[in-house]
Motif scaffolding. Structure first.
Motif, PDB file in Angstrom:
ATOM      1  N   ARG A   1       0.839  -1.213   0.000  1.00 52.10           N
ATOM      2  CA  ARG A   1       0.000   0.000   0.000  1.00 52.10           C
ATOM      3  C   ARG A   1       0.866   1.251   0.000  1.00 52.10           C
ATOM      4  NH1 ARG A   1      -4.377   0.242   4.734  1.00 52.10           N
ATOM      5  NH2 ARG A   1      -2.515   0.623   5.936  1.00 52.10           N
ATOM      6  N   ALA A   2       1.922   1.213   0.829  1.00 52.15           N
ATOM      7  CA  ALA A   2       2.842   2.362   0.860  1.00 52.15           C
ATOM      8  C   ALA A   2       3.551   2.507  -0.479  1.00 52.15           C
ATOM      9  CB  ALA A   2       3.869   2.186   1.985  1.00 52.15           C
ATOM     10  N   TRP A   3       3.902   1.389  -1.084  1.00 51.04           N
ATOM     11  CA  TRP A   3       4.610   1.427  -2.367  1.00 51.04           C
ATOM     12  C   TRP A   3       3.733   2.058  -3.446  1.00 51.04           C
ATOM     13  CZ3 TRP A   3       4.147  -0.686  -7.288  1.00 51.04           C
ATOM     14  CH2 TRP A   3       5.294  -0.592  -8.081  1.00 51.04           C
ATOM     15  N   ILE A   4       2.440   1.735  -3.426  1.00 55.92           N
ATOM     16  CA  ILE A   4       1.517   2.325  -4.402  1.00 55.92           C
ATOM     17  C   ILE A   4       1.396   3.836  -4.170  1.00 55.92           C
ATOM     18  CG2 ILE A   4      -0.886   2.411  -5.178  1.00 55.92           C
ATOM     19  CD1 ILE A   4      -1.061  -0.589  -4.332  1.00 55.92           C
ATOM     20  N   ALA A   5       1.329   4.228  -2.894  1.00 57.71           N
ATOM     21  CA  ALA A   5       1.111   5.645  -2.572  1.00 57.71           C
ATOM     22  C   ALA A   5       2.348   6.505  -2.819  1.00 57.71           C
ATOM     23  CB  ALA A   5       0.675   5.770  -1.116  1.00 57.71           C
ATOM     24  N   GLN A   6       3.532   5.884  -2.932  1.00 60.59           N
ATOM     25  CA  GLN A   6       4.775   6.604  -3.238  1.00 60.59           C
ATOM     26  C   GLN A   6       5.051   7.796  -2.323  1.00 60.59           C
ATOM     27  OE1 GLN A   6       3.736   7.143  -7.560  1.00 60.59           O
ATOM     28  NE2 GLN A   6       5.860   6.547  -7.807  1.00 60.59           N
ATOM     29  N   PRO A   7       5.118   7.599  -1.019  1.00 58.43           N
ATOM     30  CA  PRO A   7       5.488   8.738  -0.166  1.00 58.43           C
ATOM     31  C   PRO A   7       6.928   9.145  -0.457  1.00 58.43           C
ATOM     32  CG  PRO A   7       5.581   6.703   1.092  1.00 58.43           C
ATOM     33  CD  PRO A   7       5.048   6.339  -0.277  1.00 58.43           C
ATOM     34  N   LYS A   8       7.240  10.400  -0.188  1.00 58.20           N
ATOM     35  CA  LYS A   8       8.620  10.846  -0.447  1.00 58.20           C
ATOM     36  C   LYS A   8       9.552  10.398   0.669  1.00 58.20           C
ATOM     37  CE  LYS A   8       7.294  14.424  -3.553  1.00 58.20           C
ATOM     38  NZ  LYS A   8       6.665  15.709  -3.673  1.00 58.20           N
ATOM     39  N   LEU A   9       9.023  10.344   1.886  1.00 61.70           N
ATOM     40  CA  LEU A   9       9.806   9.871   3.033  1.00 61.70           C
ATOM     41  C   LEU A   9       8.985   8.810   3.750  1.00 61.70           C
ATOM     42  CD1 LEU A   9      11.030  13.311   4.499  1.00 61.70           C
ATOM     43  CD2 LEU A   9      12.284  11.796   2.956  1.00 61.70           C
ATOM     44  N   LEU A  10       9.592   7.661   3.986  1.00 66.24           N
ATOM     45  CA  LEU A  10       8.862   6.552   4.600  1.00 66.24           C
ATOM     46  C   LEU A  10       9.725   5.918   5.692  1.00 66.24           C
ATOM     47  CD1 LEU A  10       6.438   4.525   4.511  1.00 66.24           C
ATOM     48  CD2 LEU A  10       7.727   3.237   2.794  1.00 66.24           C
ATOM     49  N   MET A  11       9.113   5.654   6.842  1.00 65.53           N
ATOM     50  CA  MET A  11       9.840   5.019   7.946  1.00 65.53           C
ATOM     51  C   MET A  11       9.195   3.683   8.255  1.00 65.53           C
ATOM     52  SD  MET A  11      10.501   8.398  10.224  1.00 65.53           S
ATOM     53  CE  MET A  11       8.844   8.994  10.110  1.00 65.53           C
ATOM     54  N   LEU A  12       9.987   2.653   8.206  1.00 68.42           N
ATOM     55  CA  LEU A  12       9.484   1.288   8.379  1.00 68.42           C
ATOM     56  C   LEU A  12       9.996   0.745   9.707  1.00 68.42           C
ATOM     57  CD1 LEU A  12      10.408   0.112   4.761  1.00 68.42           C
ATOM     58  CD2 LEU A  12       8.116   0.623   5.598  1.00 68.42           C
ATOM     59  N   ASP A  13       9.063   0.405  10.577  1.00 63.20           N
ATOM     60  CA  ASP A  13       9.424  -0.049  11.924  1.00 63.20           C
ATOM     61  C   ASP A  13       9.495  -1.576  11.929  1.00 63.20           C
ATOM     62  OD1 ASP A  13       9.904  -0.062  14.619  1.00 63.20           O
ATOM     63  OD2 ASP A  13       8.153   1.126  15.157  1.00 63.20           O
ATOM     64  N   GLU A  14      10.696  -2.107  12.036  1.00 70.01           N
ATOM     65  CA  GLU A  14      10.905  -3.570  12.090  1.00 70.01           C
ATOM     66  C   GLU A  14      10.106  -4.274  10.979  1.00 70.01           C
ATOM     67  OE1 GLU A  14      12.842  -5.160  14.394  1.00 70.01           O
ATOM     68  OE2 GLU A  14      13.053  -3.694  16.017  1.00 70.01           O
ATOM     69  N   PRO A  15      10.371  -3.930   9.712  1.00 71.76           N
ATOM     70  CA  PRO A  15       9.487  -4.431   8.646  1.00 71.76           C
ATOM     71  C   PRO A  15       9.581  -5.923   8.382  1.00 71.76           C
ATOM     72  CG  PRO A  15      11.320  -3.228   7.695  1.00 71.76           C
ATOM     73  CD  PRO A  15      11.405  -3.023   9.178  1.00 71.76           C
ATOM     74  N   ILE A  16      10.649  -6.579   8.805  1.00 66.06           N
ATOM     75  CA  ILE A  16      10.714  -8.023   8.499  1.00 66.06           C
ATOM     76  C   ILE A  16      10.799  -8.883   9.753  1.00 66.06           C
ATOM     77  CG2 ILE A  16      11.671  -7.749   6.173  1.00 66.06           C
ATOM     78  CD1 ILE A  16      14.404  -8.518   7.330  1.00 66.06           C
ATOM     79  N   SER A  17      10.539  -8.289  10.922  1.00 67.66           N
ATOM     80  CA  SER A  17      10.602  -9.123  12.121  1.00 67.66           C
ATOM     81  C   SER A  17       9.430 -10.100  12.133  1.00 67.66           C
ATOM     82  CB  SER A  17      10.597  -8.262  13.378  1.00 67.66           C
ATOM     83  OG  SER A  17       9.414  -7.532  13.427  1.00 67.66           O
ATOM     84  N   ASN A  18       9.646 -11.246  12.674  1.00 68.69           N
ATOM     85  CA  ASN A  18       8.628 -12.307  12.762  1.00 68.69           C
ATOM     86  C   ASN A  18       8.086 -12.738  11.408  1.00 68.69           C
ATOM     87  OD1 ASN A  18       8.762 -12.128  15.591  1.00 68.69           O
ATOM     88  ND2 ASN A  18       7.397 -10.346  15.510  1.00 68.69           N
ATOM     89  N   MET A  19       8.912 -12.664  10.386  1.00 69.09           N
ATOM     90  CA  MET A  19       8.453 -13.101   9.059  1.00 69.09           C
ATOM     91  C   MET A  19       9.249 -14.309   8.630  1.00 69.09           C
ATOM     92  SD  MET A  19       8.114 -10.000   6.455  1.00 69.09           S
ATOM     93  CE  MET A  19       6.739  -8.903   6.538  1.00 69.09           C
ATOM     94  N   ASP A  20       8.597 -15.195   7.868  1.00 67.92           N
ATOM     95  CA  ASP A  20       9.369 -16.299   7.296  1.00 67.92           C
ATOM     96  C   ASP A  20      10.214 -15.758   6.136  1.00 67.92           C
ATOM     97  OD1 ASP A  20       7.727 -16.062   5.071  1.00 67.92           O
ATOM     98  OD2 ASP A  20       6.434 -17.723   5.662  1.00 67.92           O
ATOM     99  N   LYS A  21      11.119 -16.616   5.665  1.00 66.79           N
ATOM    100  CA  LYS A  21      12.083 -16.178   4.637  1.00 66.79           C
ATOM    101  C   LYS A  21      11.380 -15.707   3.369  1.00 66.79           C
ATOM    102  CE  LYS A  21      16.171 -16.936   6.482  1.00 66.79           C
ATOM    103  NZ  LYS A  21      16.869 -15.750   6.943  1.00 66.79           N
ATOM    104  N   HIS A  22      10.288 -16.382   3.021  1.00 67.58           N
ATOM    105  CA  HIS A  22       9.569 -16.025   1.802  1.00 67.58           C
ATOM    106  C   HIS A  22       9.028 -14.602   1.894  1.00 67.58           C
ATOM    107  CE1 HIS A  22       6.933 -16.279  -1.612  1.00 67.58           C
ATOM    108  NE2 HIS A  22       5.879 -16.045  -0.852  1.00 67.58           N
ATOM    109  N   SER A  23       8.328 -14.306   2.995  1.00 67.32           N
ATOM    110  CA  SER A  23       7.784 -12.952   3.155  1.00 67.32           C
ATOM    111  C   SER A  23       8.909 -11.929   3.251  1.00 67.32           C
ATOM    112  CB  SER A  23       6.915 -12.865   4.411  1.00 67.32           C
ATOM    113  OG  SER A  23       5.677 -13.486   4.191  1.00 67.32           O
ATOM    114  N   GLN A  24       9.996 -12.306   3.935  1.00 70.02           N
ATOM    115  CA  GLN A  24      11.138 -11.383   4.043  1.00 70.02           C
ATOM    116  C   GLN A  24      11.653 -11.003   2.664  1.00 70.02           C
ATOM    117  OE1 GLN A  24      14.375 -12.526   6.570  1.00 70.02           O
ATOM    118  NE2 GLN A  24      13.094 -12.755   8.366  1.00 70.02           N
ATOM    119  N   ARG A  25      11.788 -12.018   1.802  1.00 66.99           N
ATOM    120  CA  ARG A  25      12.309 -11.749   0.460  1.00 66.99           C
ATOM    121  C   ARG A  25      11.391 -10.802  -0.312  1.00 66.99           C
ATOM    122  NH1 ARG A  25      15.417 -16.552   0.531  1.00 66.99           N
ATOM    123  NH2 ARG A  25      13.608 -17.903   0.651  1.00 66.99           N
ATOM    124  N   LEU A  26      10.081 -11.018  -0.182  1.00 68.03           N
ATOM    125  CA  LEU A  26       9.128 -10.151  -0.896  1.00 68.03           C
ATOM    126  C   LEU A  26       9.215  -8.717  -0.382  1.00 68.03           C
ATOM    127  CD1 LEU A  26       5.984 -12.472  -1.013  1.00 68.03           C
ATOM    128  CD2 LEU A  26       7.634 -12.062  -2.830  1.00 68.03           C
TER     129      LEU A  26
END
Ligand SMILES: Nc1ncnc2c1ncn2[C@@H]1O[C@H](COP(=O)(O)OP(=O)(O)OP(=O)(O)O)[C@@H](O)[C@H]1O
Length: 249
Positions: free
Chosen positions: A158-183
């Motif tokens: 959703r954030a990628w579609i909206a194209q914000p100029k500045l984006l802060m991601l809080d622990e974006p890959i914690s608790n994710m399996d390898k597949h989701s992490q890669r995506l």
């Protein structure tokens, strides 16, 4: 980095000086000078409870510092009805993202700035986000039924579609399996290619660090900034992730 800069569209940035934040008279952290600009990709490191989320909320204008100044450059003038002048400039994506009630499809299309892209481009970008986040089979599912990893993928799509100029991601890959992490890493890399300024928090070095060009470290209640980004053992994952998607536009 493929950030294109036209003289009539100045780079946006946020600048914090002499920052100090206390909770219940206890110092959480201080920082003399922080600069976050479009094109920056910053790895924000700190132990649990050191203040990473708090810093991102400060830069997003969601909370105010106890002392210090946070200013912005390059953004359109503030709407008169917006009292908090920093609000809405840098987007903060919470570790447990808020999703709207309704389907995945609804979450991907609702509340997007209709003016930002022509309808055809917008449709194309939504399709690409669905593909990148591998949400095709989930489009008609209720967002509240998604797993934690799927929710994160949806929020970043959703954030990628909206194209914000500045984006802060809080622990974006914690608790994710390898597949989701890669995506998610592939989507973050696309945001970087598009020139989005990124701050990415983690309490440990991980595959994300290979994407970063600056390092902010909250240590002993101070934010230390450096251009030397510590690298992790699982870098290989990030490089294999790089990246099956070309620049989109
Ligand atoms: N509004 C508040 N009032 C009082 N204390 C708060 C408030 N917000 C955060 N804190 C405290 O500030 C500290 C830092 O919290 P924060 O969530 O910023 O840390 P963090 O580095 O993101 O942690 P984690 O890695 O565990 O997610 C914590 O001890 C937290 O309890």
């Amino acid at each position: 980095m493929t950030l294109s800069h036209h003289s009539d569209t100045p780079l946006v940035s946020i600048h914090a000086t002499n920052l100090l934040i206390t909770f219940n008279q206890q110092l959480l952290f201080s920082a003399d000078n922080l600069h976050f600009s479009q094109g920056d990709v910053i790895y924000l490191q700190g132990d649990n409870g050191s203040g990473k989320s708090t810093l991102m909320k400060l830069l997003a204008g969601l909370i105010k510092p106890s002392q210090g100044q946070i200013t912005s450059q390059g953004f359109a003038p503030q709407a008169w009805w917006r009292s908090a002048s920093m609000l809405g400039k840098a987007v903060y994506l919470h570790q447990h993202p808020y999703l709207f009630e309704g389907s995945v499809r609804y979450n991907l299309t609702y509340a997007l700035d209709q003016r930002a892209l022509a309808p055809e481009q917008r449709k194309k970008r939504i399709q690409q986000a669905i593909h990148m986040a591998q949400l095709t089979d989930l489009l008609d599912h209720d967002a509240s039924d998604l797993s934690g990893g799927e929710r994160q993928r949806l929020a970043i799509a959703r954030a990628w579609i909206a194209q914000p100029k500045l984006l802060m991601l809080d622990e974006p890959i914690s608790n994710m399996d390898k597949h989701s992490q890669r995506l998610v890493l592939a989507m973050i890399n696309q945001l970087k290619q598009d020139g989005t300024g990124l701050i990415i928090s983690s309490h440990q070095t991980c595959g994300l660090t290979a994407l970063c060009q600056q390092h902010w470290h909250i240590k002993q209640r101070t934010i230390h900034t450096s251009i030397h980004v510590p690298q992790s053992d699982d870098l290989h994952d990030t490089h294999t992730t790089e990246l099956h998607y070309g620049t989109s536009n």
